[in-house]
Design an enzyme around this catalytic site. Sequence first.
Site, PDB file in Angstrom:
ATOM      1  N   ASP A  70      54.168   7.052 -56.536  1.00 44.21           N
ATOM      2  CA  ASP A  70      52.762   7.400 -56.325  1.00 44.21           C
ATOM      3  C   ASP A  70      52.403   8.766 -56.898  1.00 44.21           C
ATOM      4  OD1 ASP A  70      51.908   5.083 -55.111  1.00 44.21           O
ATOM      5  OD2 ASP A  70      52.291   5.793 -53.074  1.00 44.21           O
ATOM      6  N   ARG A  95      56.021   9.992 -49.598  1.00 40.44           N
ATOM      7  CA  ARG A  95      55.245  10.756 -50.577  1.00 40.44           C
ATOM      8  C   ARG A  95      55.488  12.268 -50.506  1.00 40.44           C
ATOM      9  NH1 ARG A  95      49.292   9.248 -52.084  1.00 40.44           N
ATOM     10  NH2 ARG A  95      50.078  10.408 -53.897  1.00 40.44           N
ATOM     11  N   ARG A 140      44.498  10.099 -42.769  1.00 41.32           N
ATOM     12  CA  ARG A 140      45.524  10.935 -43.401  1.00 41.32           C
ATOM     13  C   ARG A 140      45.355  12.407 -42.994  1.00 41.32           C
ATOM     14  NH1 ARG A 140      47.688   8.237 -47.964  1.00 41.32           N
ATOM     15  NH2 ARG A 140      47.823   6.020 -47.460  1.00 41.32           N
ATOM     16  N   HIS A 169      41.165   7.426 -47.690  1.00 43.71           N
ATOM     17  CA  HIS A 169      40.937   8.772 -48.191  1.00 43.71           C
ATOM     18  C   HIS A 169      39.447   8.944 -48.445  1.00 43.71           C
ATOM     19  CE1 HIS A 169      45.149   9.879 -50.025  1.00 43.71           C
ATOM     20  NE2 HIS A 169      44.979  10.448 -48.857  1.00 43.71           N
ATOM     21  N   CYS A 263      41.712   9.168 -58.030  1.00 44.45           N
ATOM     22  CA  CYS A 263      43.068   9.365 -57.505  1.00 44.45           C
ATOM     23  C   CYS A 263      44.018   9.884 -58.588  1.00 44.45           C
ATOM     24  CB  CYS A 263      43.621   8.065 -56.929  1.00 44.45           C
ATOM     25  SG  CYS A 263      42.875   7.566 -55.362  1.00 44.45           S
TER      26      CYS A 263
END
Length: 270
Positions: A70, A95, A140, A169, A263
Site C-alpha cells: 500500500d 501499514r 482511522r 478516509h 490516495c
Amino acid sequence: MTGPRVPSPRRYLVCDPGHFAVRYAINPWMRPDRPVDVPLAQRQWRTLVDVYRAHGHTVETVRAVPGLPDMVFAANAAVVVGGRVLGSLFLAPERRPESVPYESWFKAEGFDVHRPESVCEGEGDLVPAGRWILAGTGFRTTREAHREAQEFFGVPVISLTLVDPYFYHLDTALFTLDEENIAYYPEAFSPGSREVLARLYPDAVTATREDAMAFGLNSVSDGRHVFISPAATGLAARLTDHGYVPVPVDLSEFHKAGGGIKCCTQEIRS
C-alpha cells in the site's frame, strides 16, 4: 463565478506501484482473492504522472519498498503545510512500516518531520483547505491527532466524523477545489458534520453516492483542472457547471485497495 478559474503549479510526491497488491483487508474495498493486474496499475499510474506534468506540475517519486503493497498511496504518509511535515502513524499494523521510507525521503529533502503520537494517516484524513485543515475521524485518524495537528501547524483544525465504512478516509468523501471551496458527499458524514460543512461551504459541489463510489471525490484539483475518475460523470458535469475543467484519469486498478487519484498523490505545500 465571475471569471475563469486559475490553476496554480503544485509539487506532488508519488510512489511507483511496482509492489502494489491486495494482501489483506483493512477496508470494504479490499478482497485478497481478487488479483491486482500490476502491469495495468503501472500504466495507469504513469498516465497520472504524465498528466500532472503536462499541466505544469512538479512530480517527485519516493522509492517503493518490497513487502509494502500500500506504499503507493502516498497521500497517507504525511501532511505538509507551510513546509512543515506531520508524518503518519497508521492504524493497521501492516501499514505502519510505510512511515519510515517517507520520513527518510522528506528528511533527505531538508524537511523536519514530526512523528505523531496518535493514529494519524496523513492527507487521507487531514485535508488543508485554505484558512484551516479539515480533519476526518471515525475509522482511522483519531481526534487526538487532530489536536496534535493543530498544535503542530498552528492552523485551526475542524473535526468531521465519517460514518460510512466505504468512505473510511476523508479524502474518499471530500476534496478541495481551491482555497475557498470543496466538493463532497454529504451522506458520508454524521448529521452534525454535514451541518458544519454546509455552513462553511454554502456553494460546495455535492456528489451523489454513485459518483462517490466511483472514487469521484478522491480527486485532485489545481484550482482549475480537476483530475478525476472517468466513472464519476455526474460530478464531472457539476464541476464543469461551476467553471472547473475535469481531467479524467483512470486509476480503477487501485480501487481494488480502496484508493484512487488523491490516495496516490501527496501534495508538498511549502
